[in-house]
Design a protein around this motif. Structure first.
Motif, PDB file in Angstrom:
ATOM      1  N   PRO A  60      21.075   7.237  27.758  1.00  0.00           N
ATOM      2  CA  PRO A  60      21.586   8.587  28.061  1.00  0.00           C
ATOM      3  C   PRO A  60      23.095   8.725  27.939  1.00  0.00           C
ATOM      4  O   PRO A  60      23.596   9.750  27.457  1.00  0.00           O
ATOM      5  CB  PRO A  60      21.120   8.815  29.500  1.00  0.00           C
ATOM      6  CG  PRO A  60      19.896   7.973  29.639  1.00  0.00           C
ATOM      7  CD  PRO A  60      20.147   6.767  28.793  1.00  0.00           C
ATOM      8  N   ILE A  61      23.840   7.693  28.352  1.00  0.00           N
ATOM      9  CA  ILE A  61      25.304   7.781  28.266  1.00  0.00           C
ATOM     10  C   ILE A  61      25.748   7.800  26.811  1.00  0.00           C
ATOM     11  O   ILE A  61      26.623   8.589  26.415  1.00  0.00           O
ATOM     12  CB  ILE A  61      25.959   6.600  29.023  1.00  0.00           C
ATOM     13  CG1 ILE A  61      25.555   6.623  30.490  1.00  0.00           C
ATOM     14  CG2 ILE A  61      27.472   6.652  28.880  1.00  0.00           C
ATOM     15  CD1 ILE A  61      26.108   5.466  31.296  1.00  0.00           C
ATOM     16  N   ALA A  63      23.945   8.758  24.233  1.00  0.00           N
ATOM     17  CA  ALA A  63      23.506  10.015  23.622  1.00  0.00           C
ATOM     18  C   ALA A  63      24.441  11.161  23.998  1.00  0.00           C
ATOM     19  O   ALA A  63      24.809  11.989  23.147  1.00  0.00           O
ATOM     20  CB  ALA A  63      22.082  10.347  24.066  1.00  0.00           C
ATOM     21  N   LEU A  64      24.853  11.201  25.273  1.00  0.00           N
ATOM     22  CA  LEU A  64      25.780  12.258  25.702  1.00  0.00           C
ATOM     23  C   LEU A  64      27.139  12.094  25.041  1.00  0.00           C
ATOM     24  O   LEU A  64      27.770  13.086  24.647  1.00  0.00           O
ATOM     25  CB  LEU A  64      25.920  12.224  27.223  1.00  0.00           C
ATOM     26  CG  LEU A  64      26.840  13.286  27.834  1.00  0.00           C
ATOM     27  CD1 LEU A  64      26.335  14.690  27.525  1.00  0.00           C
ATOM     28  CD2 LEU A  64      26.948  13.086  29.346  1.00  0.00           C
ATOM     29  N   SER A  65      27.610  10.869  24.888  1.00  0.00           N
ATOM     30  CA  SER A  65      28.905  10.635  24.237  1.00  0.00           C
ATOM     31  C   SER A  65      28.887  11.101  22.788  1.00  0.00           C
ATOM     32  O   SER A  65      29.899  11.589  22.270  1.00  0.00           O
ATOM     33  CB  SER A  65      29.262   9.145  24.305  1.00  0.00           C
ATOM     34  OG  SER A  65      29.340   8.702  25.648  1.00  0.00           O
ATOM     35  N   GLY A  66      27.727  10.987  22.118  1.00  0.00           N
ATOM     36  CA  GLY A  66      27.642  11.434  20.734  1.00  0.00           C
ATOM     37  C   GLY A  66      27.683  12.942  20.587  1.00  0.00           C
ATOM     38  O   GLY A  66      28.033  13.458  19.520  1.00  0.00           O
ATOM     39  N   LEU A 125      29.735  15.919  36.723  1.00  0.00           N
ATOM     40  CA  LEU A 125      29.810  15.192  37.991  1.00  0.00           C
ATOM     41  C   LEU A 125      28.455  14.632  38.434  1.00  0.00           C
ATOM     42  O   LEU A 125      28.365  13.438  38.777  1.00  0.00           O
ATOM     43  CB  LEU A 125      30.395  16.099  39.081  1.00  0.00           C
ATOM     44  CG  LEU A 125      31.922  16.132  39.191  1.00  0.00           C
ATOM     45  CD1 LEU A 125      32.349  17.104  40.270  1.00  0.00           C
ATOM     46  CD2 LEU A 125      32.481  14.746  39.460  1.00  0.00           C
ATOM     47  N   PRO A 126      27.375  15.426  38.468  1.00  0.00           N
ATOM     48  CA  PRO A 126      26.090  14.846  38.901  1.00  0.00           C
ATOM     49  C   PRO A 126      25.627  13.704  37.995  1.00  0.00           C
ATOM     50  O   PRO A 126      25.078  12.713  38.483  1.00  0.00           O
ATOM     51  CB  PRO A 126      25.121  16.040  38.828  1.00  0.00           C
ATOM     52  CG  PRO A 126      25.975  17.243  38.850  1.00  0.00           C
ATOM     53  CD  PRO A 126      27.246  16.861  38.166  1.00  0.00           C
ATOM     54  N   PHE A 127      25.867  13.832  36.703  1.00  0.00           N
ATOM     55  CA  PHE A 127      25.449  12.788  35.764  1.00  0.00           C
ATOM     56  C   PHE A 127      26.215  11.490  36.015  1.00  0.00           C
ATOM     57  O   PHE A 127      25.623  10.396  35.988  1.00  0.00           O
ATOM     58  CB  PHE A 127      25.676  13.272  34.338  1.00  0.00           C
ATOM     59  CG  PHE A 127      25.277  12.271  33.285  1.00  0.00           C
ATOM     60  CD1 PHE A 127      23.955  12.123  32.914  1.00  0.00           C
ATOM     61  CD2 PHE A 127      26.241  11.469  32.671  1.00  0.00           C
ATOM     62  CE1 PHE A 127      23.592  11.204  31.946  1.00  0.00           C
ATOM     63  CE2 PHE A 127      25.879  10.551  31.711  1.00  0.00           C
ATOM     64  CZ  PHE A 127      24.551  10.413  31.346  1.00  0.00           C
ATOM     65  N   THR A 128      27.500  11.595  36.263  1.00  0.00           N
ATOM     66  CA  THR A 128      28.300  10.378  36.487  1.00  0.00           C
ATOM     67  C   THR A 128      27.928   9.698  37.795  1.00  0.00           C
ATOM     68  O   THR A 128      27.847   8.468  37.865  1.00  0.00           O
ATOM     69  CB  THR A 128      29.798  10.717  36.484  1.00  0.00           C
ATOM     70  OG1 THR A 128      30.061  11.724  37.465  1.00  0.00           O
ATOM     71  CG2 THR A 128      30.243  11.222  35.129  1.00  0.00           C
ATOM     72  N   ASN A 200      31.838   6.137  20.368  1.00  0.00           N
ATOM     73  CA  ASN A 200      32.369   4.783  20.578  1.00  0.00           C
ATOM     74  C   ASN A 200      33.585   4.797  21.495  1.00  0.00           C
ATOM     75  O   ASN A 200      33.772   3.884  22.319  1.00  0.00           O
ATOM     76  CB  ASN A 200      32.739   4.157  19.232  1.00  0.00           C
ATOM     77  CG  ASN A 200      31.513   3.914  18.358  1.00  0.00           C
ATOM     78  OD1 ASN A 200      30.403   3.755  18.869  1.00  0.00           O
ATOM     79  ND2 ASN A 200      31.708   3.896  17.047  1.00  0.00           N
ATOM     80  N   THR A 201      34.425   5.849  21.369  1.00  0.00           N
ATOM     81  CA  THR A 201      35.615   5.941  22.217  1.00  0.00           C
ATOM     82  C   THR A 201      35.226   6.117  23.684  1.00  0.00           C
ATOM     83  O   THR A 201      35.767   5.431  24.571  1.00  0.00           O
ATOM     84  CB  THR A 201      36.500   7.116  21.769  1.00  0.00           C
ATOM     85  OG1 THR A 201      36.887   6.920  20.413  1.00  0.00           O
ATOM     86  CG2 THR A 201      37.738   7.224  22.641  1.00  0.00           C
ATOM     87  N   PHE A 202      34.288   7.012  23.957  1.00  0.00           N
ATOM     88  CA  PHE A 202      33.887   7.238  25.348  1.00  0.00           C
ATOM     89  C   PHE A 202      33.121   6.056  25.921  1.00  0.00           C
ATOM     90  O   PHE A 202      33.209   5.792  27.132  1.00  0.00           O
ATOM     91  CB  PHE A 202      33.051   8.522  25.437  1.00  0.00           C
ATOM     92  CG  PHE A 202      33.870   9.779  25.520  1.00  0.00           C
ATOM     93  CD1 PHE A 202      34.296  10.266  26.744  1.00  0.00           C
ATOM     94  CD2 PHE A 202      34.245  10.460  24.371  1.00  0.00           C
ATOM     95  CE1 PHE A 202      35.060  11.412  26.830  1.00  0.00           C
ATOM     96  CE2 PHE A 202      35.015  11.607  24.442  1.00  0.00           C
ATOM     97  CZ  PHE A 202      35.430  12.086  25.676  1.00  0.00           C
ATOM     98  N   MET A 203      32.373   5.348  25.098  1.00  0.00           N
ATOM     99  CA  MET A 203      31.708   4.145  25.582  1.00  0.00           C
ATOM    100  C   MET A 203      32.715   3.044  25.857  1.00  0.00           C
ATOM    101  O   MET A 203      32.567   2.266  26.814  1.00  0.00           O
ATOM    102  CB  MET A 203      30.670   3.671  24.561  1.00  0.00           C
ATOM    103  CG  MET A 203      29.488   4.612  24.377  1.00  0.00           C
ATOM    104  SD  MET A 203      28.548   4.902  25.889  1.00  0.00           S
ATOM    105  CE  MET A 203      27.896   3.257  26.185  1.00  0.00           C
ATOM    106  N   ALA A 204      33.779   2.977  25.050  1.00  0.00           N
ATOM    107  CA  ALA A 204      34.823   1.976  25.284  1.00  0.00           C
ATOM    108  C   ALA A 204      35.585   2.251  26.569  1.00  0.00           C
ATOM    109  O   ALA A 204      36.037   1.322  27.245  1.00  0.00           O
ATOM    110  CB  ALA A 204      35.778   1.949  24.089  1.00  0.00           C
ATOM    111  N   ILE A 205      35.736   3.520  26.945  1.00  0.00           N
ATOM    112  CA  ILE A 205      36.426   3.865  28.187  1.00  0.00           C
ATOM    113  C   ILE A 205      35.659   3.325  29.392  1.00  0.00           C
ATOM    114  O   ILE A 205      36.262   2.929  30.399  1.00  0.00           O
ATOM    115  CB  ILE A 205      36.607   5.400  28.279  1.00  0.00           C
ATOM    116  CG1 ILE A 205      37.638   5.860  27.251  1.00  0.00           C
ATOM    117  CG2 ILE A 205      37.021   5.840  29.684  1.00  0.00           C
ATOM    118  CD1 ILE A 205      37.761   7.357  27.122  1.00  0.00           C
TER     119      ILE A 205
END
Length: 492
Positions: A60-61, A63-66, A125-128, A200-205
């Motif tokens: 899910p993370i 997929a959302l980042s994409g 916020l709820p997702f995080t 990839n950038t958001f996953m790297a964060i």
């Protein structure tokens, strides 16, 4: 200083004579905003379930980042078209001994507290808390939230900048948006992989929270764009003086050949170019021109031709209907002056019809390009044009005489219900659906091709009967003009 300016802005709104008059509307808009925020909060809580069902092969993370790349482009387009920026609020302070940089900082700081900027935060916020914090920890969760909010603030400041630049070089800004849309389309066709780079950038964060400083730096750079623009154009002569051009007072030669009706068309075009609300509404109508693209699959399957006709008719009618819903109300501030002069009502309404002709010809030329994808679209577009000129234009002209609510065209179009009444909703029904209903009946009796041909012939008959139909419209305006004058006397 900024705190004092914010307090004075709030006091100006509360003490305004329009505050109590529009209190009910403001309460309803506030409740609508709370309802939307609640929906975003609810959707954010179940976002992981939605993503797992939609993209079962991806986390899910990831997929959302994409998706962030496409939400970034869509958010920038939305802010440019819909969001209003209170530039005019600092004008009274420009003559006071207040540092202009403070005023510009206040203006940009105030734009941050727009309800549009709350939606990404409430959504994410709820997702995080539910997904990100359980897998990556609290620090990664905070870095991810900061990065997402920086994406929203980046769009906020860039949208502010583009809104200002559009007044000086509109074609350059429209060209930039076309390039952005082209990039998004190229990404969907996998010609480019920018969405993968975003993901990839958001996953790297998440694995390295220090990288969240990159979005923060981008927001700081984006903040400088509108700030420098405001500082460079703090005086009117800095904008007009640099251009050093001489405006012609003769108008457009082609319109001069139309006589007094052409002068009214030119007045309408100038009003659109100089005021926010009609300009923004017509820019939104341009996006509707892409509607027929989504109906091409119906032609490929050889079914639901009425749906194709509806999409095409909406695309060609929307510019005319969008502007036409306030056709006379746009001039509410000086309508009584027009009626007090020796202005032939026939020439006045012919000017409105010629303006509709410009809108329809422009939409017709754009929609003809769909014939390159499927040649069967060409007769549909042609019939839509004939219907607009021979039926819909007269309906809008007639119903516009019933809109007795004044409109201030200088205000923003976003969440602006000024001038909206029952006549606008009644206008939509015959303008969009009456030709479709007629086509359905003709298709049921004669078949798709003959039904389309007969509907086109009805449009041609309406064009040939232009003069008697316009005389009926003018008689309607003559009966209603005193009611309109009385209604428009109230302050806009």
């Amino acid at each position: 200083m900024i705190r004092s300016l914010l307090l004075q802005s709030w006091q100006a709104q509360v003490r305004s004579p329009f505050w109590e008059r529009g209190l009910v509307v403001n309460i309803l808009l506030g409740l609508l905003a709370l309802y939307l925020l609640a929906n975003f909060l609810f959707a954010g809580y179940f976002l992981d379930v939605i993503l797992q069902n939609s993209v079962p092969d991806e986390h899910p993370i990831a997929a959302l980042s994409g998706i962030f790349f496409f939400t970034w482009i869509a958010g920038l387009l939305f802010r440019f078209l819909m969001q209003s920026f209170p530039v005019i609020d600092i004008q009274p302070y420009l003559l006071l001994p207040v540092r202009r940089s403070k005023l510009f900082h206040y203006l940009l700081f105030r734009s941050v507290f727009n309800v549009i900027n709350l939606f990404p935060l409430v959504f994410i916020l709820p997702f995080t808390f539910k997904v990100v914090s359980t897998e990556y920890g609290a620090v990664a969760q905070l870095a991810w939230i900061v990065s997402v909010m920086c994406l929203a603030l980046f769009n906020n400041f860039v949208g502010f900048y583009l809104k200002r630049q559009f007044n000086m070089s509109p074609f350059a800004i429209l060209g930039a948006f076309l390039v952005l849309c082209g990039i998004a389309y190229a990404d969907t066709q996998e010609w480019l992989t920018l969405s993968d780079a975003f993901a990839n950038t958001f996953m790297a964060i998440l694995t390295n929270p220090v990288l969240s400083l990159i979005p923060v730096a981008l927001v700081v750079l984006a903040y400088q764009l509108p700030f420098r623009t405001l500082r460079s154009n703090a005086y009117l002569d800095t904008v007009e003086g640099r251009k050093g051009r001489v405006e012609s007072t003769q108008g457009i030669a082609a319109l001069r050949r139309l006589g007094m009706a052409g002068q009214f068309v030119q007045m309408e075009l100038l009003q659109i170019a100089r005021n926010k609300r009609p300009k923004t509404m017509l820019l939104m109508a341009v996006l509707i021109l892409f509607y027929p693209f989504f109906s091409l699959e119906y032609l490929e399957n050889g079914e639901s031709f009425s749906m194709v006709f509806l999409f095409t008719l909406m695309a060609t009618t929307f510019p005319m209907a969008t502007y036409g819903q306030f056709l006379i109300a746009w001039e509410s501030s000086f309508f009584n002056m027009l009626m007090a002069r020796r202005v032939p009502l026939m020439e006045y309404m012919k000017g409105k019809y010629y303006l509709f002709t410009l809108f329809n010809v422009a939409a017709f030329c754009v929609c003809l390009l769909y014939g390159l994808a499927d040649i069967r679209m060409i007769p549909i577009v042609v019939v839509s044009f004939l219907v607009n000129m021979g039926i819909t234009a007269y309906i809008i002209l007639f119903l516009s005489t019933y809109n007795s609510r004044p409109v201030n065209p200088e205000k923003s179009a976003f969440m602006n219900w000024e001038g909206v009444g029952a006549s606008q909703f009644l206008l939509v029904l015959p303008a969009f659906f009456l030709p479709v209903v007629i086509h359905l009946l003709l298709q049921w009796i004669l078949g798709w091709q003959w039904g389309l041909a007969v509907l086109g012939m009805i449009g041609i008959v309406g064009i040939l009967l232009h003069r008697p139909i316009m005389q009926a419209v003018v008689r309607q305006l003559s009966r209603r003009k005193y009611d309109l004058i009385d209604a428009y006397k109230q302050e806009v």
